[in-house]
Motif scaffolding. Structure first.
Motif, mmCIF file in Angstrom:
data_model
loop_
_atom_site.group_PDB
_atom_site.id
_atom_site.type_symbol
_atom_site.label_atom_id
_atom_site.label_comp_id
_atom_site.label_asym_id
_atom_site.label_seq_id
_atom_site.Cartn_x
_atom_site.Cartn_y
_atom_site.Cartn_z
ATOM 1 N N LEU A 198 0.860 -1.187 0.000
ATOM 2 C CA LEU A 198 0.000 0.000 0.000
ATOM 3 C C LEU A 198 0.897 1.237 0.000
ATOM 4 C CD1 LEU A 198 -2.918 -0.971 2.426
ATOM 5 C CD2 LEU A 198 -2.966 -0.767 -0.067
ATOM 6 N N ASN A 199 1.699 1.350 -1.052
ATOM 7 C CA ASN A 199 2.539 2.544 -1.158
ATOM 8 C C ASN A 199 1.705 3.682 -1.743
ATOM 9 O OD1 ASN A 199 3.036 3.103 -4.034
ATOM 10 N ND2 ASN A 199 3.934 1.047 -4.041
ATOM 11 N N ASP A 200 2.271 4.870 -1.744
ATOM 12 C CA ASP A 200 1.463 6.049 -2.083
ATOM 13 C C ASP A 200 1.056 6.109 -3.553
ATOM 14 O OD1 ASP A 200 4.149 6.381 -2.536
ATOM 15 O OD2 ASP A 200 4.230 8.479 -1.958
ATOM 16 N N PHE A 201 1.576 5.211 -4.372
ATOM 17 C CA PHE A 201 1.080 5.175 -5.756
ATOM 18 C C PHE A 201 0.070 4.044 -5.968
ATOM 19 C CE2 PHE A 201 4.477 8.113 -6.149
ATOM 20 C CZ PHE A 201 3.987 9.018 -7.088
ATOM 21 N N ASN A 202 -0.144 3.233 -4.951
ATOM 22 C CA ASN A 202 -1.191 2.209 -5.032
ATOM 23 C C ASN A 202 -2.427 2.632 -4.240
ATOM 24 O OD1 ASN A 202 0.225 0.576 -6.716
ATOM 25 N ND2 ASN A 202 1.122 -0.671 -5.069
ATOM 26 N N ILE A 203 -2.412 3.887 -3.801
ATOM 27 C CA ILE A 203 -3.570 4.446 -3.090
ATOM 28 C C ILE A 203 -4.043 5.641 -3.903
ATOM 29 C CG2 ILE A 203 -4.320 5.627 -0.986
ATOM 30 C CD1 ILE A 203 -1.912 4.050 0.365
ATOM 31 N N LEU A 204 -5.318 5.644 -4.257
ATOM 32 C CA LEU A 204 -5.848 6.767 -5.028
ATOM 33 C C LEU A 204 -6.663 7.655 -4.103
ATOM 34 C CD1 LEU A 204 -6.979 4.820 -8.210
ATOM 35 C CD2 LEU A 204 -4.847 6.064 -7.834
ATOM 36 N N VAL A 205 -6.548 8.957 -4.305
ATOM 37 C CA VAL A 205 -7.322 9.886 -3.470
ATOM 38 C C VAL A 205 -7.991 10.918 -4.357
ATOM 39 C CG1 VAL A 205 -5.861 9.669 -1.404
ATOM 40 C CG2 VAL A 205 -5.304 11.408 -3.102
ATOM 41 N N VAL A 206 -9.136 11.380 -3.875
ATOM 42 C CA VAL A 206 -9.778 12.529 -4.512
ATOM 43 C C VAL A 206 -9.432 13.717 -3.620
ATOM 44 C CG1 VAL A 206 -11.962 13.571 -5.209
ATOM 45 C CG2 VAL A 206 -11.638 11.094 -5.370
ATOM 46 N N PRO A 207 -8.500 14.589 -4.078
ATOM 47 C CA PRO A 207 -8.049 15.669 -3.203
ATOM 48 C C PRO A 207 -9.174 16.657 -2.944
ATOM 49 C CG PRO A 207 -6.663 15.462 -5.165
ATOM 50 C CD PRO A 207 -7.884 14.651 -5.399
ATOM 51 N N VAL A 215 -9.990 8.764 0.261
ATOM 52 C CA VAL A 215 -9.312 7.625 -0.365
ATOM 53 C C VAL A 215 -10.319 6.943 -1.286
ATOM 54 C CG1 VAL A 215 -8.089 5.456 0.023
ATOM 55 C CG2 VAL A 215 -7.842 7.338 1.664
ATOM 56 N N SER A 216 -9.988 6.905 -2.587
ATOM 57 C CA SER A 216 -10.975 6.385 -3.543
ATOM 58 C C SER A 216 -10.593 5.027 -4.109
ATOM 59 C CB SER A 216 -11.153 7.386 -4.685
ATOM 60 O OG SER A 216 -9.901 7.613 -5.312
ATOM 61 N N GLY A 217 -9.353 4.595 -3.889
ATOM 62 C CA GLY A 217 -8.974 3.293 -4.454
ATOM 63 C C GLY A 217 -7.727 2.715 -3.817
ATOM 64 N N LEU A 218 -7.745 1.396 -3.618
ATOM 65 C CA LEU A 218 -6.543 0.657 -3.204
ATOM 66 C C LEU A 218 -6.285 -0.322 -4.349
ATOM 67 C CD1 LEU A 218 -7.598 -0.201 0.485
ATOM 68 C CD2 LEU A 218 -6.282 1.767 -0.304
ATOM 69 N N ILE A 219 -5.161 -0.146 -5.031
ATOM 70 C CA ILE A 219 -4.984 -0.901 -6.266
ATOM 71 C C ILE A 219 -3.707 -1.745 -6.235
ATOM 72 C CG2 ILE A 219 -6.288 0.767 -7.633
ATOM 73 C CD1 ILE A 219 -3.604 1.855 -8.643
ATOM 74 N N ASP A 220 -3.537 -2.503 -7.280
ATOM 75 C CA ASP A 220 -2.332 -3.292 -7.555
ATOM 76 C C ASP A 220 -2.044 -4.339 -6.476
ATOM 77 O OD1 ASP A 220 -0.083 -4.428 -8.454
ATOM 78 O OD2 ASP A 220 1.044 -2.574 -8.747
ATOM 79 N N ILE A 235 4.017 -0.875 5.996
ATOM 80 C CA ILE A 235 4.288 -0.498 4.599
ATOM 81 C C ILE A 235 3.474 0.734 4.230
ATOM 82 C CG2 ILE A 235 4.022 -1.232 2.200
ATOM 83 C CD1 ILE A 235 4.603 -4.151 3.328
ATOM 84 N N ALA A 236 2.188 0.723 4.545
ATOM 85 C CA ALA A 236 1.362 1.909 4.241
ATOM 86 C C ALA A 236 1.940 3.128 4.961
ATOM 87 C CB ALA A 236 -0.088 1.662 4.668
ATOM 88 N N GLY A 237 2.337 2.921 6.223
ATOM 89 C CA GLY A 237 2.876 4.027 7.014
ATOM 90 C C GLY A 237 4.166 4.573 6.437
#
Ligand code: PLP
Length: 1009
Positions: A198-207, A215-220, A235-237
């Motif tokens: 869950l790195n910052d490019f596998n988490i999508l956000v609507v700013p 948080v709009s998506g957890l991907i990959d 890992i997310a942290g």
């Protein structure tokens, strides 16, 4: 590249016929396309990849969604034959696997900058739900999964050679050692399938500018692992806190968010920080290995930089982080905390008296921000103030107590400040109980102990002699007590390891020249652990960290045989204050900011909240010569000690003030009236104009503001045009504000001043048409609520000429612009090269004391004098006049007008530089310290960026700067600090504005730097 092979297939199977727009991706090909039911992502696995990987990804998300359908996970769209993925041979003959999933809204968190704590807490909650939903899924390990599996991360131990032989290698060796120490505890935890990346490019956000990002998506799911769930959090942290302003608080929010959904054990929480560091170590080691052969590749250095910045941040203490995370989750800071507390409580009353006396009758003094005015200057405690902090009023006992948990402003040394600015966070909350008593008084151990530290700290405002004792409860749990401000002579006799018996005298209170410079007292603190504390205990905490510090250093009252409450400080609770205010006042008595702020002290251009947090005041123009000016206080106290009466008696003070004011004005403005407010001054100005002219009608610019009384509101379009205010009276005639940035006539028109002034002709014609008669024209010389407008040169001269030709009186409302704020000019009308008939002063004149003034010609005053007596009960009182005269003298004595010019130039220069960087800045305008920053959605349309202005103003408040917001669309940041503001303050404002404008640009998808 042409991906025809893929195009045909997705058209056939999924009906996607539009273009495939390629996205980034480490191994697989990713495309965005539009399908029948909305946007989709088409994924084609790496060439000849392991098909099990795709199977895993598709079936894991399907599994999780079956148990928690609202999780924001990729929804795989099955092909008509029901299969979730399709084998396909690409145009080079390589075997690929293709699958299609519904696209998410939002952008990668990594592109959205560091996130607010609310977003991180929500992310923690989603990670917890995801882990819960993945339990029971039969995950099949794939060949290359181990590299990123944190429960198998020790592979890097054998590859540290790639880091060379410098400090970074030693740093990572330490991280690996900590990991190995934590490893057995990690292995005790059950493993389960986790997302694992869950790195910052596998988490999508609507700013969001107003609301925190969603948080709009957890991907990959391509890096899933079977591991304890703390690995997921670590890992997310690791990525969520990179380059975060407050990484500890950010991690606390994420972990607490997780814990709120799936409670964590203390053992799990303790693993998070070492695992998080290990994850970043794996990342830098891995990317260094991959870059072998490209040692100078700038991409490697750039991509590793945030991880190194975090790993090398020595300000973050791992042991304290453990306590912080536990407390964030509502757990005890240490395992033994509650048994120690219980043990101490049972023995309360039976401990040996620390100063040999019963303290239960000792008075308790307050040194809080709320109760104490020591120090006078909250940035610099004077030595004489430190030596006499303030015994409780009415007591002359030699012994008194200072409170635990009390926010104080006396800690002014640089060591207490946590950032580069005067208004940076600082440590204010006292974590001990003070016992004030005579120097030389014997100090006894309350219970048996062993000396853990004995030393003499000789720094100014440090401890002087200090001792830490280690104790044990009956169950053997260790805890510690600290004794500060001792006579350092005990250093000769005490040694680390010396045993001290309960009641044994081991030291004496020091004198100011040996105890750090303080009024003699004992600083008595306890701690439940030495982890992260060592022998150098902080005695005061940052209010933002108090929640967990108080768990490590609890109230030591039991050891003093006192009830906790006797020495506990009860903080002002902003929520209670707010509720009380709402109960007692109308809801249109507005508060500034979404998160209202409480202020208890001020000094020059800074204010201090109830916890002692300093704020740079770049907004308030009333404290013209600065908050809490000692000369204003002295003159007020002096006059109040004498008498305070009204203008019906002779007194020299009104004359002295009148002389100072008229000395600054054109010679014909020679008669003064003193009132209580700007509103009252404008009411009087209207009466003067009407009696002098014999007319009633007023011409005034749109969106003006002249006060809150009935008559002042009638001429204030800013107010009367609001719903329910009844609109414009027939005798009020509006002209445009002479705004040459967004108004009708702009800077490219050399005749814009004339064009705006010509609107007066239309207004005068309207007076005629209505059968009215003109009384005059009133304007704020530089309209403020209208948007910090500087009218074009020559505007007022051409207006005044027209008004006077029509028999009207010209009133200059200088409430905002007078008394030196403009730097080059003492009054705004000087810049416009006009001589008004009436000048109105208010706000800054009394530096917070209510006084306004109206100054006019002898002729106008004489006409008015033909009416009834003029009297204002408080206007022109001896007290008010002396204060106002002092304000004017201070402006001169301290060179504040020249300072306004210099600081204004520094500010405008910096703002213009920011204007080069951020297209959201449409216009920078101002003179001296009357400044506006006009924010726009784009420079072409100049549409107001109201939400961005709202964001910046509220965000600046959160990072300790006050500015305002004005203009018809509330999109103009208003900057008008007290005239004392200095280069440090201006530089802080510019630095922090840079940050906020960057965030506002990111969050609103406005063009960025
Ligand atoms: C230009 C101007 N005139 C008059 C007033 C009214 O002053 P007061 O609030 O002291 O009545 C204000 C207050 O904001 C003002 O800005």
């Amino acid at each position: 590249m042409d991906h025809g092979w893929l195009h045909d297939m997705v058209a056939r199977q999924f009906g996607i016929t539009g273009p495939l727009r390629q996205l980034g991706g480490e191994h697989d090909l990713n495309f965005r396309a539009t399908g029948a039911g909305g946007d989709v992502i088409v994924k084609a696995m790496r060439r000849n990849g392991d098909i099990a990987l795709v199977e895993n990804q598709c079936s894991a998300t399907a599994w999780a969604l079956r148990s928690d359908p609202d999780l924001p996970l990729p929804h795989i769209l099955p092909a008509p034959d029901g299969r979730l993925w399709q084998p396909l041979v690409d145009d080079c003959g390589h075997q690929r696997v293709v699958w299609v999933q519904r696209a998410f809204e939002g952008i990668p968190m990594g592109d959205a900058g560091p996130q607010r704590l609310e977003t991180l807490s929500a992310l923690g909650g989603l990670a917890a739900r995801l882990d819960r939903a993945l339990v029971g899924y039969g995950w099949t390990p794939t060949s290359d999964a181990a590299k990123w599996d944190l429960s198998k991360a020790d592979w890097i131990a054998g590859r540290l050679d790639v880091l060379g032989d410098g400090p970074r290698r030693r740093l990572v060796e330490g991280i690996v050692a900590d990991y190995e120490k934590a490893f057995p505890a990690l292995m005790d935890l059950p493993a389960q399938p986790i997302h694992n990346d869950l790195n910052d490019f596998n988490i999508l956000v609507v700013p969001g500018l107003i609301e925190p990002a969603r948080v709009s998506g957890l991907i990959d799911f391509g890096d899933m692992a079977l591991a304890p769930r703390v690995c997921e959090i670590a890992i997310a942290g690791a990525y969520a806190i990179l380059d975060h302003e407050t990484p500890e608080a950010a991690l606390g929010a994420l972990v607490a968010g997780y814990h709120g959904v799936s409670p964590l054990s203390a053992a799990e929480i303790d693993l998070i920080w070492p695992l998080l560091r290990m994850r970043l170590a794996v990342s830098v080691v891995n990317s260094t290995i991959e870059a072998v052969g490209r040692p100078d590749d700038p991409y490697v250095t750039i991509s590793q930089a945030p991880a190194w910045r975090l790993l090398e941040n020595e300000a973050i203490d791992g042991a304290l982080m453990r306590a912080r995370l536990r407390v964030a989750c509502g757990l005890l800071a240490t395992d033994a905390a509650s048994s120690i507390a219980g043990w101490l409580d049972q023995r309360r009353g039976a401990f040996a008296p620390v100063l040999g006396e019963d303290l239960s009758g000792a008075p308790v003094g307050e040194l809080s921000v709320k109760a104490s005015i020591v120090p006078e200057n909250p940035f610099s405690l004077r030595p004489d103030e430190a030596r006499r902090l303030g015994r409780p009023a009415g007591t002359d006992t030699a012994l008194w107590l200072g409170k635990y948990g009390e926010p104080r402003l006396i800690y002014t040394d640089d060591a207490f400040r946590k950032g580069p600015w005067l208004a940076s966070n600082r440590r204010t909350i006292h974590m001990a109980v003070d016992i004030f008593a005579a120097a030389g008084k014997a100090v006894q151990a309350p219970l048996d102990g062993t000396v853990a530290t004995v030393e003499n700290r000789t720094g100014h405002l440090d401890y002087g002699g200090v001792v830490i004792l280690e104790h044990r409860t009956a169950e053997g749990d260790p805890f510690y007590t600290l004794y500060g401000h001792l006579d350092p002579a005990m250093c000769e006799t005490l040694h680390v390891g010396s045993r001290i018996a309960a009641g044994e005298v081991f030291a004496r209170l020091g004198k100011p020249d040996e105890n750090g410079g303080w009024e003699p007292h004992l600083h008595f603190q306890m701690a439940l652990t030495l982890d992260g504390m060592g022998h150098d205990w902080p005695g005061v905490a940052d209010p933002d960290d108090w929640a967990w510090w108080r768990a490590i250093c609890p109230n030591p009252a039991a050891l003093l045989n006192l009830p906790d409450d006797k020495v506990a400080y009860h903080a002002i609770d902003a929520d209670t204050l707010l509720a009380e205010r709402q109960a007692r006042f109308g809801s249109n008595l507005k508060l500034s900011y979404r998160r209202p702020v409480t202020f208890l002290r001020g000094w020059r251009h800074h204010l201090f909240d109830e916890m002692g947090r300093p704020y740079l005041d770049a907004y308030n123009n009333v404290p013209h010569v600065g908050h809490a000016h000692p000369r204003i206080r002295a003159v007020a106290a002096d006059q109040l000690a004498r008498m305070n009466a009204n203008t019906r008696y002779l007194h020299p003070a009104p004359m002295a003030l009148a002389e100072r004011i008229t000395g600054r004005l054109p010679s014909e403005l020679e008669v003064c009236f003193f009132v209580n407010s700007g509103s009252e001054a404008n009411e009087l100005a209207l009466r003067l104009a009407r009696t002098a002219s014999g007319g009633y009608d007023i011409v005034t610019p749109d969106h003006g503001y002249h006060g809150n009384t009935t008559g002042a509101i009638d001429i204030s379009a800013y107010k009367f045009n609001k719903p329910g205010m009844g609109g414009r009276k027939p005798w009020v005639h509006l002209v445009d504000v002479a705004d040459d940035y967004r108004g009708r006539f702009r800077r490219d028109d050399p005749d814009r001043a004339l064009r705006y002034a010509e609107q007066v002709d239309g207004a005068l014609a309207e007076v005629e048409r209505n059968g009215g008669k003109l009384a005059g024209f009133i304007a704020e010389t530089f309209p403020s609520v209208g948007g910090q407008i500087i009218p074009p040169p020559g505007y007022l001269a051409q207006v005044y000429e027209r008004i006077r030709r029509a028999g009207g009186i010209c009133i200059a409302d200088e409430v905002q612009t007078g008394l030196g704020r403009l730097g080059d000019f003492y009054f705004g009308f000087e810049q416009q090269e006009v001589r008004p008939d009436i000048v109105v002063l208010g706000k800054p004149l009394g530096n917070g004391h209510p006084i306004g003034a109206v100054i006019t010609t002898r002729a106008i005053a004489e006409r008015f004098a033909q009416g009834p007596e003029y009297f204002s009960t408080f206007g022109g009182s001896n007290l008010s006049c002396r204060i106002a005269a002092e304000v004017l003298d201070i402006v001169d004595d301290e060179g504040l007008q020249a300072n306004a010019k210099a600081m204004g130039e520094r500010l405008l220069g910096g703002l213009n530089a920011l204007g080069e960087k951020y297209p959201v800045i449409g216009d920078v305008r101002g003179i001296g310290l009357f400044v506006g920053l006009d924010l726009v959605t784009d420079r072409e349309s100049r549409n107001p960026a109201t939400a961005a202005a709202d964001y910046v103003m509220n965000r600046l408040r959160d990072i300790r700067i006050l500015v305002g917001r004005e203009g018809p669309a509330d999109n103009i940041l208003k900057i008008r600090p007290p005239l004392t503001v200095d280069a440090e303050g201006i530089d802080m404002l510019l630095d922090r504005l840079d940050l906020c404008l960057k965030e506002a640009s990111l969050f609103s998808n406005l063009p960025d730097a």
